[in-house]
Design a protein around this motif. Sequence first.
Motif, short mmCIF file in Angstrom:
data_model
loop_
_atom_site.label_atom_id
_atom_site.label_comp_id
_atom_site.label_asym_id
_atom_site.label_seq_id
_atom_site.Cartn_x
_atom_site.Cartn_y
_atom_site.Cartn_z
N HIS A 182 0.82 -1.21 0.00
CA HIS A 182 0.00 0.00 0.00
C HIS A 182 0.85 1.26 0.00
CE1 HIS A 182 0.84 -0.92 4.22
NE2 HIS A 182 0.66 0.36 4.48
N LYS A 191 -0.06 -3.07 -5.55
CA LYS A 191 -0.85 -3.93 -4.66
C LYS A 191 -1.16 -5.29 -5.27
CE LYS A 191 -3.32 -0.15 -2.32
NZ LYS A 191 -4.67 0.40 -2.05
N PHE A 239 -4.19 -8.03 -1.60
CA PHE A 239 -5.19 -7.10 -2.13
C PHE A 239 -5.96 -7.62 -3.33
CE2 PHE A 239 -2.08 -4.47 0.03
CZ PHE A 239 -2.82 -3.45 0.61
#
Length: 501
Positions: free
Chosen positions: A80, A85, A419
Amino acid sequence: MAVVMGNVIVSQAQLSKPNVVIIISDDHSYQTIGAYGSKIARTPNIDRIAAEGTVFHNAYVNNSICGPSRATLLSGKYSHKNGFKDNETSSFDFSQNLFVKDLQNVGYKTAWIGKIHLGHELQGFNYYDILPGQGHYFNPDFISKEGRKRVEGYVSDIVTDKALSWLDSIDTNNPFCLVVGHKATHRTWMPDPKDFGAYDREHFPLPETFYDDYTSRKAAAAQQMSIDKDMRMGYDLKMFESWEEMMNDGNFKRMNQEQKKQYSAYYKPIYEKMHAEKLSGKALAEWKFRRYMIDYLNTAQSMDRNIGRVLDYLKEKNLDQNTIVIYLSDQGFYMGEHGWFDKRFMYQESFRTPLVMKYPSLIKAGSHTQASIVNADIAPTLLELAGVKTPSDMQGKSFVPVLKSSKKEHRKQIFYHYFENGEHAVSPHFGVKEGRYKLIRFYKRVESWELFDLKADPQELTNVYDDPKYQRIVKKMKKTLAKQIKKFDDKEAEEIFNRQI
């Protein structure tokens, strides 16, 4: 030549900055490495690094997937913060601070050769020659400052040829940092033909959790990375019904006639035997597991052989004593555990990565460490060893004290955040591991919490989040996770953490 410093005689090599060679593979599991206890896989050259240095038994990744792992290696930051991601929607900003730029600033020549999976507009490297995207096993394209060019041959050999050629082209009296990025052992596990048959006679015990029913784990039940249901007979296992079907596959279209003949000669009899046996149900699932293991280990064999070429080069050129060599994978991989292939989950087989490291002037040969480290820690460690101050935006923490004394501890908690919300239907999630406990929060596809007692349940089969006996641990681990989220400044995780399910 020697220099007297006080009452200590120091060699010129000791005064010079260490060279760095990082060899990073793709999807190579610790379960299939001799240094990690495998009785079947033969990895003599990875084991050689371990024997001359140290084995990290608790090395982890912050995000178990290809591009994000490499982005963390370069930046020393979590996904992040470095901006990469996932593989599907992210692009890497090479203008941000990277440890190779810091090395360049103190005189290092730097290069990345092979797979990087972060685009092809690199910064921080004096030289690069990289595979576009995932790259190909046979006759791969490479991108350098001179453009795109196809090279005939097998990828592990070519990447190593290019790496050694670059070392030949520079003045190795000055420090260098070389990253060798292997495509192996990424899906679809296409071996060098010279390694066909290497594991055909081996017996592969079925993992105890192969027939996991995912009771109490909603996200695990929803995945699409099952050897039984999701591993493809043609694309993955080369079990094509005809020559024409095989040649229509993109991996085979790149092959020359000799390569095609070798693949057909090896796989056609396997297909015919399997077809004649009319396998189904568990028999077919277990057959697929066996073929997966064979292809995977055959593919790893060429990579290990080429790692040996790099080690031999360093020794022959008298560079080995002042060169840090790190071998790691971009993450772990499932070798049939839970019935799976692939990675992504925070469960142990993909969360934990192999990492062996040697540096003769500092690391005791044949040592092992239980210290918990994360891949973000590699960049600040290398900077400290090069005598460079760690930039303030790096989130990693140098583990040089562990290299000096293998009994030292490093991280008490490991924070993780996956993610990607795409391939293999793995739900995004974040979590923390501390000691014997692991807490995970899944979101998007599946909204759920999981807690595992790794001492009582090392295979992570039983989610005890709702068990009354563990409610005190749930509260404690939630506090720990909240602190880690704040420490790493993960705003998305913070918002989800505070959301009621």
